[in-house]
Design a protein around this motif. Sequence first.
Motif, PDB file in Angstrom:
ATOM      1  N   THR A 103       2.531 -48.236 -33.328  1.00 16.38           N
ATOM      2  CA  THR A 103       2.452 -49.000 -32.086  1.00 16.38           C
ATOM      3  C   THR A 103       1.004 -49.390 -31.819  1.00 16.38           C
ATOM      4  O   THR A 103       0.141 -48.518 -31.719  1.00 16.38           O
ATOM      5  N   PRO A 104       0.705 -50.682 -31.701  1.00 20.16           N
ATOM      6  CA  PRO A 104      -0.682 -51.088 -31.425  1.00 20.16           C
ATOM      7  C   PRO A 104      -1.177 -50.509 -30.101  1.00 20.16           C
ATOM      8  O   PRO A 104      -0.440 -50.468 -29.111  1.00 20.16           O
ATOM      9  N   VAL A 105      -2.425 -50.055 -30.087  1.00 23.50           N
ATOM     10  CA  VAL A 105      -3.066 -49.535 -28.876  1.00 23.50           C
ATOM     11  C   VAL A 105      -4.454 -50.144 -28.765  1.00 23.50           C
ATOM     12  O   VAL A 105      -5.002 -50.657 -29.747  1.00 23.50           O
ATOM     13  N   THR A 106      -5.029 -50.071 -27.571  1.00 22.08           N
ATOM     14  CA  THR A 106      -6.363 -50.627 -27.339  1.00 22.08           C
ATOM     15  C   THR A 106      -7.269 -49.572 -26.717  1.00 22.08           C
ATOM     16  O   THR A 106      -6.796 -48.651 -26.040  1.00 22.08           O
ATOM     17  N   LEU A 107      -8.558 -49.727 -26.944  1.00 25.90           N
ATOM     18  CA  LEU A 107      -9.517 -48.859 -26.275  1.00 25.90           C
ATOM     19  C   LEU A 107      -9.416 -49.055 -24.772  1.00 25.90           C
ATOM     20  O   LEU A 107      -9.269 -50.179 -24.288  1.00 25.90           O
ATOM     21  N   GLY A 108      -9.485 -47.959 -24.037  1.00 20.98           N
ATOM     22  CA  GLY A 108      -9.312 -48.034 -22.597  1.00 20.98           C
ATOM     23  C   GLY A 108      -7.861 -48.020 -22.163  1.00 20.98           C
ATOM     24  O   GLY A 108      -7.565 -48.191 -20.981  1.00 20.98           O
ATOM     25  N   GLY A 109      -6.959 -47.803 -23.109  1.00 16.38           N
ATOM     26  CA  GLY A 109      -5.528 -47.783 -22.798  1.00 16.38           C
ATOM     27  C   GLY A 109      -4.938 -46.388 -22.850  1.00 16.38           C
ATOM     28  O   GLY A 109      -5.598 -45.415 -23.235  1.00 16.38           O
ATOM     29  N   LYS A 110      -3.675 -46.300 -22.446  1.00 19.01           N
ATOM     30  CA  LYS A 110      -2.920 -45.053 -22.504  1.00 19.01           C
ATOM     31  C   LYS A 110      -1.673 -45.261 -23.364  1.00 19.01           C
ATOM     32  O   LYS A 110      -1.166 -46.370 -23.481  1.00 19.01           O
ATOM     33  N   ALA A 111      -1.180 -44.161 -23.917  1.00 15.52           N
ATOM     34  CA  ALA A 111       0.083 -44.185 -24.658  1.00 15.52           C
ATOM     35  C   ALA A 111       0.863 -42.924 -24.297  1.00 15.52           C
ATOM     36  O   ALA A 111       0.289 -41.831 -24.255  1.00 15.52           O
ATOM     37  N   THR A 112       2.143 -43.085 -24.023  1.00  8.20           N
ATOM     38  CA  THR A 112       3.003 -41.946 -23.694  1.00  8.20           C
ATOM     39  C   THR A 112       4.037 -41.772 -24.791  1.00  8.20           C
ATOM     40  O   THR A 112       4.767 -42.711 -25.125  1.00  8.20           O
ATOM     41  N   VAL A 113       4.092 -40.561 -25.352  1.00  6.65           N
ATOM     42  CA  VAL A 113       5.015 -40.254 -26.442  1.00  6.65           C
ATOM     43  C   VAL A 113       6.239 -39.545 -25.874  1.00  6.65           C
ATOM     44  O   VAL A 113       6.108 -38.566 -25.113  1.00  6.65           O
ATOM     45  N   THR A 114       7.417 -40.026 -26.245  1.00  2.00           N
ATOM     46  CA  THR A 114       8.678 -39.390 -25.860  1.00  2.00           C
ATOM     47  C   THR A 114       9.501 -39.135 -27.119  1.00  2.00           C
ATOM     48  O   THR A 114       9.209 -39.663 -28.194  1.00  2.00           O
ATOM     49  N   PHE A 115      10.570 -38.331 -26.972  1.00  2.00           N
ATOM     50  CA  PHE A 115      11.422 -37.986 -28.118  1.00  2.00           C
ATOM     51  C   PHE A 115      12.864 -37.893 -27.639  1.00  2.00           C
ATOM     52  O   PHE A 115      13.161 -37.205 -26.665  1.00  2.00           O
TER      53      PHE A 115
END
Length: 227
Positions: A103-115
């Motif tokens: 999944t593309p991400v950017t500096l200054g961003g957030k990512a939430t991982v779910t399962f």
Amino acid sequence: MSKQIADQASTAPGDTPPPATPTTFTLSATNGSSVAGVSYFSVFPPPLKSPAVSVQVLTALISNVTRSGQEETTLTWNGGSGALALLAIAGNGKGDPATAEKTPVTLGGKATVTFANGTYAIAVSTGGPANSVEVDFDLSVPPASLVGLVVGPAAILLAPPAGMGPLILEPDLSRTVTVVFGTACTYPPPAISDVDQGSTVMFASSGASAASAQIKVGPDNLIVQTG
């Protein structure tokens, strides 16, 4: 073989900058070894600036097979802040970062991982620390999971912190990689491996959004940068 490597953090809050244009990196490698048989060039990204290198597992982009006698191979990948991506896999050597969905991400961003139902999902949003990516974990994520930030040629893997708190990942976006010659440095590591000590390779601009380098392994099995 994966490389387990560490250093310190910087987590100043900031806004997500506009996406940057990825840089295409091209590495030309020549196998001039005197050792008969097949060998590979494994390209590792620089370790993250944060968190500590001791909790990072570096994986590699692996070349096509080469044989001694001046056989050449070329490796290409996208790098820079415009090519960052996040993945999540099962731990304990059960997941494969090379084939995992990214999944593309950017500096200054957030990512939430779910399962859910045996599958990881990653949702991105804004509002993370400047120059870093914040990774948050839903309670559905198994503790034995791994997340990986793809920086240039390959992913850097990390386990969720105890208590499933957030990870702050600060990549090193310098135009350098570590190249290892010999047995393919796969993940998980092979049972038997014969590789050199590894060499740092620096890339020079070869276009508006391109960078290149050339290396050669001589009869002494040492990597020398030739361009």
